[in-house]
Design a protein around this motif. Sequence first.
Motif, mmCIF file in Angstrom:
data_model
loop_
_atom_site.group_PDB
_atom_site.id
_atom_site.type_symbol
_atom_site.label_atom_id
_atom_site.label_comp_id
_atom_site.label_asym_id
_atom_site.label_seq_id
_atom_site.Cartn_x
_atom_site.Cartn_y
_atom_site.Cartn_z
ATOM 1 N N ILE A 248 14.604 18.138 -13.597
ATOM 2 C CA ILE A 248 13.577 19.431 -13.427
ATOM 3 C C ILE A 248 12.493 19.026 -14.722
ATOM 4 C CG2 ILE A 248 13.288 21.954 -13.504
ATOM 5 C CD1 ILE A 248 15.027 20.689 -10.914
ATOM 6 N N LEU A 249 13.203 18.929 -15.780
ATOM 7 C CA LEU A 249 12.230 18.855 -17.010
ATOM 8 C C LEU A 249 11.421 17.714 -16.921
ATOM 9 C CD1 LEU A 249 14.604 19.599 -20.007
ATOM 10 C CD2 LEU A 249 12.857 20.945 -19.252
ATOM 11 N N LYS A 250 11.805 16.684 -16.367
ATOM 12 C CA LYS A 250 10.851 15.166 -16.171
ATOM 13 C C LYS A 250 9.835 15.609 -14.934
ATOM 14 C CE LYS A 250 13.022 11.368 -16.526
ATOM 15 N NZ LYS A 250 13.889 10.093 -16.303
ATOM 16 N N ARG B 65 2.461 18.225 -14.707
ATOM 17 C CA ARG B 65 1.495 18.656 -15.538
ATOM 18 C C ARG B 65 0.687 17.412 -15.871
ATOM 19 N NH1 ARG B 65 3.122 21.129 -21.563
ATOM 20 N NH2 ARG B 65 3.790 22.945 -19.973
ATOM 21 N N LEU B 66 1.203 16.484 -15.823
ATOM 22 C CA LEU B 66 0.293 15.206 -16.084
ATOM 23 C C LEU B 66 -0.477 14.810 -15.031
ATOM 24 C CD1 LEU B 66 2.545 12.498 -17.783
ATOM 25 C CD2 LEU B 66 0.561 13.564 -18.954
ATOM 26 N N ALA B 67 -0.099 15.294 -13.505
ATOM 27 C CA ALA B 67 -0.727 15.112 -12.486
ATOM 28 C C ALA B 67 -1.992 16.072 -12.538
ATOM 29 C CB ALA B 67 -0.003 15.107 -11.118
ATOM 30 N N ARG B 68 -1.747 17.093 -12.815
ATOM 31 C CA ARG B 68 -2.677 18.391 -12.979
ATOM 32 C C ARG B 68 -3.864 17.911 -13.812
ATOM 33 N NH1 ARG B 68 1.724 21.894 -12.463
ATOM 34 N NH2 ARG B 68 1.658 22.325 -14.795
ATOM 35 N N LYS B 69 -3.569 17.222 -14.933
ATOM 36 C CA LYS B 69 -4.540 16.838 -15.934
ATOM 37 C C LYS B 69 -5.087 15.628 -15.542
ATOM 38 C CE LYS B 69 -1.879 18.289 -19.959
ATOM 39 N NZ LYS B 69 -1.238 17.867 -21.257
ATOM 40 N N GLN C 101 2.035 4.988 -9.696
ATOM 41 C CA GLN C 101 0.822 4.249 -9.725
ATOM 42 C C GLN C 101 0.837 2.984 -10.964
ATOM 43 O OE1 GLN C 101 -2.584 6.574 -9.568
ATOM 44 N NE2 GLN C 101 -2.170 7.217 -7.371
ATOM 45 N N GLY C 102 1.842 3.125 -11.615
ATOM 46 C CA GLY C 102 2.082 2.119 -12.738
ATOM 47 C C GLY C 102 1.693 2.598 -14.136
ATOM 48 N N GLY C 103 1.466 4.054 -14.184
ATOM 49 C CA GLY C 103 0.881 4.667 -15.459
ATOM 50 C C GLY C 103 1.996 4.842 -16.323
ATOM 51 N N HIS C 104 1.868 5.103 -17.457
ATOM 52 C CA HIS C 104 2.704 5.577 -18.685
ATOM 53 C C HIS C 104 2.399 6.622 -19.496
ATOM 54 C CE1 HIS C 104 5.291 1.909 -17.655
ATOM 55 N NE2 HIS C 104 3.989 1.361 -17.688
ATOM 56 N N ALA C 105 1.458 7.839 -19.075
ATOM 57 C CA ALA C 105 0.982 8.792 -19.744
ATOM 58 C C ALA C 105 2.030 9.869 -20.070
ATOM 59 C CB ALA C 105 -0.250 9.483 -18.834
ATOM 60 N N TYR C 106 3.222 9.809 -19.108
ATOM 61 C CA TYR C 106 4.300 10.460 -19.357
ATOM 62 C C TYR C 106 4.807 10.480 -20.760
ATOM 63 C CZ TYR C 106 6.943 6.426 -17.790
ATOM 64 O OH TYR C 106 7.690 5.238 -17.850
ATOM 65 N N LEU C 107 4.790 9.260 -21.372
ATOM 66 C CA LEU C 107 5.146 8.964 -22.725
ATOM 67 C C LEU C 107 4.507 9.809 -23.973
ATOM 68 C CD1 LEU C 107 5.177 5.183 -23.080
ATOM 69 C CD2 LEU C 107 7.229 6.584 -22.522
#
Length: 352
Positions: free
Chosen positions: A29-31, A37-41, A48-54
């Motif tokens: 749930i947390l992940k 939240r990142l998708a909304r930003k 798609q290979g992004g690592h913005a979740y870090l």
Amino acid sequence: MSQDQGRYDFYIGLALAITSSLFIGGSFILKKKGLLRLARKGSTRAGQGGHAYLKEWLWWAGLLSMGAGEVANFAAYAFAPATLVTPLGALSVLVSAILSSYFLNEKLNLHGKIGCLLCILGSTVMVIHAPKEEEIETLNEMAHKLVDPGFMVFATAVVIMSLILIFVVGPRHGQTNILVYILICSVIGALSVSCVKGLGIAIKELFTGKPILKHPLAWILLLSLIMCVSTQINYLNRALDIFNTSLVTPIYYVFFTTSVLTCSAILFKEWQHMSTADIIGSFSGFLTIIVGIFLLHAFKDVNFTISNLPVSLRKDDHSMNGSLTNIYESYNHDEENHLGDSEPCSENISSR
């Protein structure tokens, strides 16, 4: 005394496995919240290979929760057999489903609640029938098991299948087929559980004063575990980012547990020392869990709750009563017509 110690270790492993499910179920749930939240930003998505979740703290909170769950799971494998610990991961599916209904606005209808109950019942059956004694107690025994021809063939097949999925199937169908990334996590997970089992035995021996750090197998298992877990995290993130959590979690559980049980049967051969009743009970418990997971998610979009149940029954009763009334009225009407038609006939006969 040894039997009492084995039973004591069994219950320690059971408690650790349940604790692990609680942490891992919450981590999904947390992940997922962090990825949403990142998708909304507008950041590049993990699928798609992004690592913005870090850079997202919610994702890190989920990772820490999963880490705590994996540590508990790691310890559980050191005390209890894999045949018990792995299927209890169904409890993480239950926790994930309940929490997602509150925090991700995903529905949990009557079918889902029945599915949760079946997951608990199936887990209980597996706990009752699981093997209570460990078959491997030292790292040297583990090394002997790892070079068994049957396991060598299985491990080779897993590695080849994983490479094909990662480099051939994944780039073509990973974005549209939910099974691709989940299969990668599942088949590699079978090897990671074997590494965890071996490291758990090594840590137990380390606490008894044995020079485990000089044993090359301990370091091989550690490096293999790091590679397997990092690959699992990567592709599980992709699956969670692209597909619904309520779909990813149960499918991952079924494939992962099946892979681990297959690996356990080949490597540890725990099934050879179980009675026929315990084997049937374990499979029955596992199938009950699968049915529960199916009910939990297959009908998640059906708006059906307990409050709807009496209403539907009353409607059925009303329609049944109405149809019976119509049949009765039609029968009476036909009888009256028949009688009305028979009266002139009788008059004609009498006149003749």
